[in-house]
Design a protein around this motif. Structure first.
Motif, mmCIF file in Angstrom:
data_model
loop_
_atom_site.group_PDB
_atom_site.id
_atom_site.type_symbol
_atom_site.label_atom_id
_atom_site.label_comp_id
_atom_site.label_asym_id
_atom_site.label_seq_id
_atom_site.Cartn_x
_atom_site.Cartn_y
_atom_site.Cartn_z
ATOM 1 N N LEU A 14 0.725 -1.246 0.110
ATOM 2 C CA LEU A 14 0.029 -0.132 0.019
ATOM 3 C C LEU A 14 0.857 1.334 0.254
ATOM 4 C CD1 LEU A 14 -2.436 -1.100 2.762
ATOM 5 C CD2 LEU A 14 -2.758 -1.207 0.241
ATOM 6 N N PRO A 15 0.293 2.244 -0.658
ATOM 7 C CA PRO A 15 -1.094 2.676 -1.146
ATOM 8 C C PRO A 15 -1.235 1.890 -2.434
ATOM 9 C CG PRO A 15 0.521 4.696 -1.295
ATOM 10 C CD PRO A 15 1.093 3.718 -0.492
ATOM 11 N N CYS A 16 -2.339 1.478 -2.710
ATOM 12 C CA CYS A 16 -2.946 0.897 -3.998
ATOM 13 C C CYS A 16 -4.235 1.444 -4.540
ATOM 14 C CB CYS A 16 -2.954 -0.602 -3.824
ATOM 15 S SG CYS A 16 -3.807 -1.410 -5.220
ATOM 16 N N LYS A 17 -4.144 1.871 -5.557
ATOM 17 C CA LYS A 17 -5.483 2.581 -5.854
ATOM 18 C C LYS A 17 -5.701 1.899 -7.394
ATOM 19 C CE LYS A 17 -7.753 7.051 -7.183
ATOM 20 N NZ LYS A 17 -7.712 8.360 -7.104
ATOM 21 N N LYS A 18 -7.036 1.453 -7.612
ATOM 22 C CA LYS A 18 -7.551 0.694 -8.808
ATOM 23 C C LYS A 18 -9.001 1.105 -8.947
ATOM 24 C CE LYS A 18 -4.368 -3.358 -8.913
ATOM 25 N NZ LYS A 18 -4.175 -4.920 -9.067
ATOM 26 N N GLU A 19 -9.565 1.420 -10.107
ATOM 27 C CA GLU A 19 -10.924 1.575 -10.377
ATOM 28 C C GLU A 19 -11.579 2.667 -9.319
ATOM 29 O OE1 GLU A 19 -13.396 -1.848 -11.313
ATOM 30 O OE2 GLU A 19 -11.556 -3.061 -11.730
ATOM 31 N N VAL A 21 -11.067 3.039 -6.439
ATOM 32 C CA VAL A 21 -10.803 2.630 -5.091
ATOM 33 C C VAL A 21 -9.244 2.540 -4.504
ATOM 34 C CG1 VAL A 21 -11.180 0.751 -3.469
ATOM 35 C CG2 VAL A 21 -12.773 1.016 -5.344
ATOM 36 N N GLU A 22 -9.167 3.504 -3.549
ATOM 37 C CA GLU A 22 -7.953 3.574 -3.144
ATOM 38 C C GLU A 22 -7.603 2.628 -1.719
ATOM 39 O OE1 GLU A 22 -4.295 6.835 -1.707
ATOM 40 O OE2 GLU A 22 -5.998 7.283 -2.595
ATOM 41 N N PHE A 23 -6.877 1.944 -1.447
ATOM 42 C CA PHE A 23 -6.461 1.455 -0.232
ATOM 43 C C PHE A 23 -5.082 2.055 0.205
ATOM 44 C CE2 PHE A 23 -8.374 -2.056 -2.890
ATOM 45 C CZ PHE A 23 -9.462 -2.012 -2.302
ATOM 46 N N ALA A 24 -5.326 2.897 1.100
ATOM 47 C CA ALA A 24 -4.129 3.773 1.562
ATOM 48 C C ALA A 24 -3.063 3.047 2.614
ATOM 49 C CB ALA A 24 -4.505 5.078 2.206
ATOM 50 N N TRP A 25 -3.440 2.753 3.586
ATOM 51 C CA TRP A 25 -2.423 2.124 4.407
ATOM 52 C C TRP A 25 -3.465 1.123 5.334
ATOM 53 C CZ3 TRP A 25 -4.422 3.467 9.500
ATOM 54 C CH2 TRP A 25 -5.480 4.451 9.607
ATOM 55 N N LEU A 26 -2.554 0.598 6.467
ATOM 56 C CA LEU A 26 -3.185 -0.448 7.462
ATOM 57 C C LEU A 26 -2.514 -0.398 8.607
ATOM 58 C CD1 LEU A 26 -0.958 -2.906 7.893
ATOM 59 C CD2 LEU A 26 -1.442 -3.489 5.515
ATOM 60 N N ILE A 33 -6.851 -7.038 10.812
ATOM 61 C CA ILE A 33 -5.968 -6.017 9.940
ATOM 62 C C ILE A 33 -7.130 -5.000 9.441
ATOM 63 C CG2 ILE A 33 -4.811 -5.343 7.965
ATOM 64 C CD1 ILE A 33 -3.781 -8.259 7.959
ATOM 65 N N LEU A 34 -7.088 -3.645 9.509
ATOM 66 C CA LEU A 34 -7.681 -2.560 9.140
ATOM 67 C C LEU A 34 -7.057 -1.951 7.983
ATOM 68 C CD1 LEU A 34 -9.119 -1.193 12.462
ATOM 69 C CD2 LEU A 34 -10.491 -2.716 10.938
ATOM 70 N N VAL A 35 -7.738 -1.832 6.870
ATOM 71 C CA VAL A 35 -7.364 -1.125 5.822
ATOM 72 C C VAL A 35 -8.179 0.121 5.272
ATOM 73 C CG1 VAL A 35 -6.991 -1.290 3.317
ATOM 74 C CG2 VAL A 35 -6.753 -3.503 4.781
ATOM 75 N N TYR A 36 -7.368 1.194 5.458
ATOM 76 C CA TYR A 36 -7.899 2.423 5.134
ATOM 77 C C TYR A 36 -8.269 2.640 3.700
ATOM 78 C CZ TYR A 36 -8.815 7.432 5.569
ATOM 79 O OH TYR A 36 -9.634 8.688 5.922
ATOM 80 N N THR A 37 -9.788 2.856 3.341
ATOM 81 C CA THR A 37 -10.278 2.676 1.946
ATOM 82 C C THR A 37 -10.946 4.056 1.676
ATOM 83 O OG1 THR A 37 -10.483 0.331 2.523
ATOM 84 C CG2 THR A 37 -11.697 1.317 0.431
ATOM 85 N N LYS A 38 -10.449 4.525 0.325
ATOM 86 C CA LYS A 38 -11.147 5.821 -0.149
ATOM 87 C C LYS A 38 -11.933 5.424 -1.338
ATOM 88 C CE LYS A 38 -7.347 8.783 1.727
ATOM 89 N NZ LYS A 38 -6.418 9.770 1.289
ATOM 90 N N LEU A 39 -13.023 6.046 -1.456
ATOM 91 C CA LEU A 39 -13.734 5.774 -2.729
ATOM 92 C C LEU A 39 -14.745 7.023 -2.872
ATOM 93 C CD1 LEU A 39 -15.020 4.367 -5.237
ATOM 94 C CD2 LEU A 39 -16.355 3.110 -3.812
#
Length: 398
Positions: A14-19, A21-26, A33-39
Motif C-alpha cells: 500500500l498505497p494501491c489504487k484501482k478503479e 478505490v484507494e487502499f491507503a494504509w493499514l 487488519i484494518l485497511v483505510y479505504t477511499k472511494l
C-alpha cells in the motif's frame, strides 16, 4: 453485511489504487487488519479478520460507508487485487456497475449535513415508521421543514420515495437515535415534536426514549410556544411520560382519549380494530431547567508523544472501561500502524455512545469525523487524554 472469505491474501503493498478505490494504509493487531479505504467522498475501514486457516474481509461496522454499493465495490476491487480466484472459499456480495444510487436531498447522511439544511420553522417526528403522519404534516404545512428521525433504514428509504412521488420537498430524514438528534439542535429551534406509537417497553421501561434527560432536551429545543405530542395505545407509557414532564415548574397539558385524527398510522388502525384505547398527551410551557452550556471543541493539540510514549502505550494498553456519573470511556482495541498506533474507543453518554478511531504518532488525531459536541463526549475525551498521558496506568483511574 457484504463479505467474502479466502484461504490466503497476497502481500498488501500500500498505497494501491484501482478503479477509483484507494487502499491507503493499514493497521493491525493479533486478530484483525484494518485497511483505510477511499472511494469518492467516502472513507472507511475494510476489516480483515484472521481465522485459523482463512481470512474474512468485510466492513468495519463503525466506519462502514453510507452507500452499500461503495462497500461492495471496495470488496470486489480488494478481491481482484489481493486474492487468487482459487483461494476464494465463499462470497456474499454482488457489485453491479449501475448500483450507485444518486443522493436524495430528502435524506441527510449525518448530523453535520442535516444541520446545514435546517432553516426556518421545524417539526420533528421521532420513529415515523411508514411515514403516514410525517407525510401528512409536510403536505399540510408547506412552510415548515418536517424532520423525521428513524433507526430503521428501510423506513427512511421508503418514506423518501413516497415524499418524492408526492412532490414534497419540505422533508428531511435521518437514521439516528432521537436522543442524539435533540442534543445537537439549537435551543428554541423547534415548534413541535411528535412521538406517535413508540414501542412501549412496559416490562423494560429503561429502554424507553422518554427519560428525564430527554424531557429536558425537549424543553431546551422547543421554542416559546413549542409543543411535545405523544400518541400511544399504552396507558403505562402515557402515565410514565406525564410524570416525567411533571418535574417541570409550570408545564401545561392537554390529555385526550380515543381522539380521531385526520391521519391514522397502520399501528393505530390495528389497535382500533382490537378496540384498544388511544391516549394523547400534549405538553408545552416547559421552563428551561438550565442555561445553555458553551461547549469547547475537541482540542487534542496539548498532548504530544515521542517514540518512547508509543512503546509504553502499546505495552500497557488494556481493554479498559472507565465509568463516571453521566459518561463512560471504553478503550476497545489498539492496532499497530507503519508509523504510529491506531486506537479504537467507545465513549460518551450511556444511552448514546460514540465509536471513534484515533491515529497516534507525534500527535493524536481523529481518523474520521469528530463526534457530536455534547458535554458527555467532551468529558470523555478529556478523560481519554489523561489516560494516554499516563500510559494506561490503571492505578490513577480506578
Amino acid at each position: 453485511m457484504p463479505n467474502f472469505k479466502v484461504k490466503n491474501i497476497q502481500d498488501l503493498i500500500l498505497p494501491c489504487k484501482k478503479e477509483e478505490v484507494e487502499f491507503a494504509w493499514l493497521a493491525e493487531n493479533n486478530n484483525v487488519i484494518l485497511v483505510y479505504t477511499k472511494l469518492e467522498e467516502e472513507n472507511f475501514f475494510l476489516q480483515i479478520k484472521k481465522e485459523k486457516n482463512s481470512f474474512i474481509i468485510k466492513a468495519d461496522k463503525h466506519t462502514k460507508p453510507s452507500k452499500i454499493a461503495y462497500l461492495q465495490k471496495a470488496l470486489q476491487v480488494f478481491k481482484d487485487s489481493f486474492c487468487k480466484n482459487e483461494d476464494v472459499i465463499s462470497e456474499s456480495f454482488a457489485f453491479k456497475q449501475n448500483a450507485f444510487i444518486k443522493e436524495t436531498p430528502l435524506i441527510a447522511q449525518n448530523f453535520e449535513q442535516l444541520i446545514t439544511k435546517i432553516k426556518g420553522r421545524i417539526y420533528i417526528e421521532i420513529g415515523f415508521g411508514s411515514g403516514r403522519h410525517l407525510l401528512y404534516q409536510a403536505k399540510n404545512n408547506p412552510g415548515i421543514l418536517v424532520v423525521g428521525v428513524e433507526i430503521y433504514n428501510p423506513a427512511i428509504t421508503q418514506v423518501a420515495k413516497l415524499a418524492k412521488a408526492q412532490n414534497l420537498d419540505n422533508i428531511l430524514l435521518i437514521q439516528s437515535d432521537a436522543r442524539l438528534l435533540l442534543s445537537v439542535l439549537e435551543s428554541n429551534s423547534v415548534e413541535k415534536i411528535f412521538l406517535h406509537f413508540p414501542v412501549p417497553w412496559d416490562k423494560k421501561p429503561h429502554r424507553r426514549v422518554i427519560t428525564r434527560d430527554f424531557c429536558e432536551e425537549c424543553a431546551r429545543v422547543l421554542g416559546k410556544n413549542g409543543r411535545f405530542e405523544l400518541r400511544t395505545d399504552s396507558y403505562e407509557y402515557f402515565d410514565f411520560t406525564l410524570k416525567q414532564f411533571l418535574y417541570f415548574n409550570t408545564p401545561k397539558f392537554s390529555l385526550r382519549k380515543n381522539e380521531d385524527l385526520e391521519i391514522s398510522s397502520k399501528y393505530e388502525d390495528r389497535w382500533k380494530r382490537q378496540n384498544k384505547d388511544i391516549f394523547d398527551l400534549w405538553v408545552w410551557n416547559l421552563d428551561k431547567t438550565s442555561n445553555d452550556i458553551v461547549l469547547d471543541d475537541f482540542d487534542l493539540s496539548d498532548i504530544v508523544f515521542d517514540q518512547n510514549d508509543l512503546i509504553l502505550l502499546e505495552k500497557n494498553f488494556k481493554n479498559l472501561t472507565l465509568k463516571e456519573d453521566n459518561f463512560f470511556l471504553h478503550f476497545e482495541n489498539l492496532y499497530k500502524a507503519k508509523q504510529g498506533l491506531l486506537l479504537k474507543v467507545a465513549f460518551g453518554a450511556f444511552n448514546k455512545p460514540e465509536h471513534c478511531y484515533f491515529y497516534i504518532d507525534k500527535k493524536i488525531n481523529f481518523i474520521f469525523q469528530k463526534p457530536f459536541k455534547i458535554k458527555e463526549n467532551l468529558k470523555a475525551i478529556e478523560k481519554l487524554k489523561k489516560v494516554l498521558k499516563f500510559h494506561f496506568d490503571i492505578t490513577l483511574f480506578s
